[in-house]
Design an enzyme around this catalytic site. Structure first.
Site: not given
Length: 251
Positions: A68, A148, A165, A169
């Site tokens: 994790d 991305s 998000y 990135k």
């Protein structure tokens, strides 16, 4: 691939149980690498990587390890285990990440923190642990970060459910640039490549339901091949960024 430099060398891939991570694990193993795949869900990574190993040809091998990455102690102990078990990390592929589709105005603080914790903080921690090891071993190494296209530009879309998000990135884009500067300053023999795909046809997009069904998408193997291309560049040649988009079919 007969002269592939990384044959029999060790690659560590985060988020290796599905999508881009799983495809990359198989691609690198088929190129002759020893792959250590990390994922949070132990039952999923064991089943997936067992299936992937059945598809490996030649000398390559895939090993599974539960980790994790949002748990810093677990992350550190996992990278220590990799160094003890495999002695050297030659290639790191930072692929693990999450996406939560929502308006920022409707995003819970818990979700915002989770996005930054995994997409940015965990990636930075993986880079930290790997850089320390690579600097000590003093051999040729390569770091791949799955970024991305949203880390470079944010398109206008009918329903902008991006929340934070793209911000995570953009942080990764900056992180890659600063780490390259650090590598250069410390005179380390490490390349760092940021792979920036547009939409990829994986379960990652499930959060958008049917909203993106008709849009052109890359396949996970397309990204894996881009990673292989960056790795296979000559010594002294660094591909810093690869921005990828699926082309629309021309009728």
């Amino acid at each position: 691939m007969e002269r592939f430099y990384w044959r029999n060398k060790v690659a560590v891939i985060t988020g290796a149980s599905v999508g881009i991570g799983a495809s990359t694990a198989l691609t690198l193993a088929n190129a002759g690498m020893v792959v250590v795949g990390l994922a949070r869900r132990v039952e999923l990574i064991e089943l997936t990587l067992q299936a992937l190993n059945a598809q490996v040809t030649g000398e390559g091998k895939i090993f599974a390890r539960q980790c994790d990455l949002s748990d810093d102690e677990q992350l550190i102990s996992t990278f220590n285990w990799i160094r003890e078990r495999f002695y050297c990390i030659h290639v790191l592929v930072c692929n693990a990440g999450i996406l939560k589709a929502n308006f920022l105005s409707e995003s819970a603080t818990k979700d915002i923190k989770e996005l930054f914790d995994l997409n940015v903080v965990a990636t930075a921690s993986c880079l930290r642990e790997t850089l320390k090891h690579m600097a000590a071993t003093k051999v040729r190494c390569h770091i791949i970060v799955i970024n991305s296209v949203l880390g470079h530009r944010i398109p206008e879309v009918p329903v902008p459910l991006f929340s934070v998000y793209p911000a995570t990135k953009h942080a990764i884009t900056a992180l890659c640039q600063t780490v390259r500067q650090e590598i250069h300053f410390l005179k380390l023999n490490i390349k760092l490549t940021s792979i920036c795909p547009g939409m990829v046809d994986t379960d990652f997009l499930n959060v958008y339901s049917q909203a993106v069904d008709e849009l052109p998408k890359l396949q996970a193997v397309d990204v894996a091949k881009a990673i292989l291309y960056a790795l296979d560049t000559p010594d002294g040649v660094q591909v810093e960024d690869i921005i990828m988009q699926k082309m629309r079919k021309v009728e």
